[in-house]
Design an enzyme around this catalytic site. Structure first.
Site, PDB file in Angstrom:
ATOM      1  N   LEU A 139      -1.031   6.190   0.147  1.00 34.98           N
ATOM      2  CA  LEU A 139      -0.430   5.342   1.165  1.00 34.98           C
ATOM      3  C   LEU A 139      -1.356   5.347   2.374  1.00 34.98           C
ATOM      4  CD1 LEU A 139       3.322   6.505   1.104  1.00 34.98           C
ATOM      5  CD2 LEU A 139       2.368   4.451   0.066  1.00 34.98           C
ATOM      6  N   ASP A 140      -1.434   4.205   3.069  1.00 34.34           N
ATOM      7  CA  ASP A 140      -2.229   4.151   4.285  1.00 34.34           C
ATOM      8  C   ASP A 140      -1.700   5.165   5.298  1.00 34.34           C
ATOM      9  OD1 ASP A 140      -3.697   2.048   3.225  1.00 34.34           O
ATOM     10  OD2 ASP A 140      -2.411   0.521   4.126  1.00 34.34           O
ATOM     11  N   LYS A 141      -2.552   5.545   6.220  1.00 37.01           N
ATOM     12  CA  LYS A 141      -2.165   6.505   7.257  1.00 37.01           C
ATOM     13  C   LYS A 141      -0.878   6.090   7.960  1.00 37.01           C
ATOM     14  CE  LYS A 141      -3.669   8.327  11.730  1.00 37.01           C
ATOM     15  NZ  LYS A 141      -4.723   8.313  12.786  1.00 37.01           N
ATOM     16  N   THR A 143       1.524   4.147   6.941  1.00 37.59           N
ATOM     17  CA  THR A 143       2.649   3.832   6.065  1.00 37.59           C
ATOM     18  C   THR A 143       3.400   5.104   5.700  1.00 37.59           C
ATOM     19  OG1 THR A 143       1.462   1.947   5.123  1.00 37.59           O
ATOM     20  CG2 THR A 143       3.333   2.782   3.874  1.00 37.59           C
TER      21      THR A 143
END
Length: 320
Positions: A139-141, A143
């Protein structure tokens, strides 16, 4: 892999410091560019230049070479984890927004991988590579939400296989700008790294990798925003963020792709910015995860509610 950029000095950009010129036209910070200049990675008209203060001249060709950064080896760090489920083969965690998944340039430690090494011990170090032990998907930072992590090679291979075969299902909730005219559908494009901005992804007519996102509008907060459920069929970097932007409804708080709808009052925009950590936290949450247990073959389904920051955002949108 080295990335190369070539720029030409125009009339309006002449007589600027070299590091200032490059900072305007490349995705790198001025301090990073200064180091690259001193390390002989910048050429002006074919000749190496090591002075950041050198002035640009009309018509010059400036070539920037960006070598690949070496990632540090992770170490165990005692960082609290919100563990939703755990057994001898895997664990499912609810990642908070702001936590980087694995160490990289700019984030050498205090990542999810560092926390996992402390939680599970050194047995993770050989699973999925030393730098990304046990990580099946990311997951993106910014998110938040559910991730599954393998604790042994068998589990890693089984989960990775489900990921590549699109059998591992992930559903997200996204707060977006605007009200879609189409309430459900599928977005399908090829996605690859942007040639202009190192931190962004871009859509490609040819090249890139296929990306498929199924969406359904869950709530409408008149007159400015909506809540959309997204189900990933593929897992490309920034897939939902880029697809929603292409759809005309980018995510609230998205610092890379966010595009507020026209006609929105400045006070409303400012409120959204504050509620999304000054516009650095995309309003995106991985709320549902489904897969087959790699050992037992049984279906596992997990759901987590919206985190506190997105609940506050939702309350604000409902009351506006």
């Amino acid at each position: 892999m080295t990335e190369n950029y070539t720029f030409f000095v125009s009339e309006e950009n002449q007589l600027k410091r070299l590091d200032q010129f490059l900072a305007e036209f490349s995705p790198l910070s001025r301090s990073r560019l200064k180091n690259l200049i001193e390390e002989k990675h910048v050429l002006v008209d074919g000749a190496i230049v090591t002075s950041s203060s050198r002035k640009t001249v009309l018509g010059q060709e400036i070539r920037l070479e960006v070598p690949e950064l070496e990632e540090p080896l992770p170490v165990a760090q005692d960082i609290p984890l919100d563990v939703v489920y755990e057994d001898e083969d895997l664990l499912v965690i609810n990642k908070p927004a702001g936590l980087v998944v694995h160490p990289a340039a700019g984030h050498p430690d205090h990542t999810l991988v560092n926390a996992l090494l402390a939680h599970c011990g050194d047995s993770l170090s050989g699973i999925g590579g030393v730098k990304r032990p046990g990580i099946v998907h990311r997951l993106d930072k910014g998110t938040s939400g559910l991730m599954v992590v393998a604790k042994n090679d068998h589990a890693h291979q089984g989960l990775s296989s489900q990921f590549s075969e699109r059998a591992l299902s992930r559903q997200y909730l996204a707060f977006v700008w605007g009200i879609p005219k189409v309430l459900e559908g599928t977005l399908e494009h090829n996605i690859g790294r942007s040639p202009r901005h190192r931190q962004k992804m871009a859509l490609y007519k040819t090249g890139g990798k296929p990306a498929i996102t199924h969406f359904e509008v869950r709530e409408i907060y008149k007159p400015y925003t909506s809540l959309i459920e997204c189900r990933l069929e593929t897992g490309r970097t920034h897939q939902i963020r880029l697809h929603m932007t292409e759809f005309g409804h980018s995510l609230l708080g998205d610092p890379l792709y966010g595009r507020p709808s026209r006609g929105i009052s400045p006070p409303f925009k400012e409120s959204i910015k504050k509620l999304t950590e000054d516009g650095t936290r995309p309003a995106l949450h991985a709320y549902r995860l489904k897969f087959l247990h790699p050992k037992t073959g049984r279906k596992k389904v997990f759901e987590v509610p919206l985190p506190e920051d997105l609940l506050k955002l939702q309350s604000f949108l409902e009351e506006t």
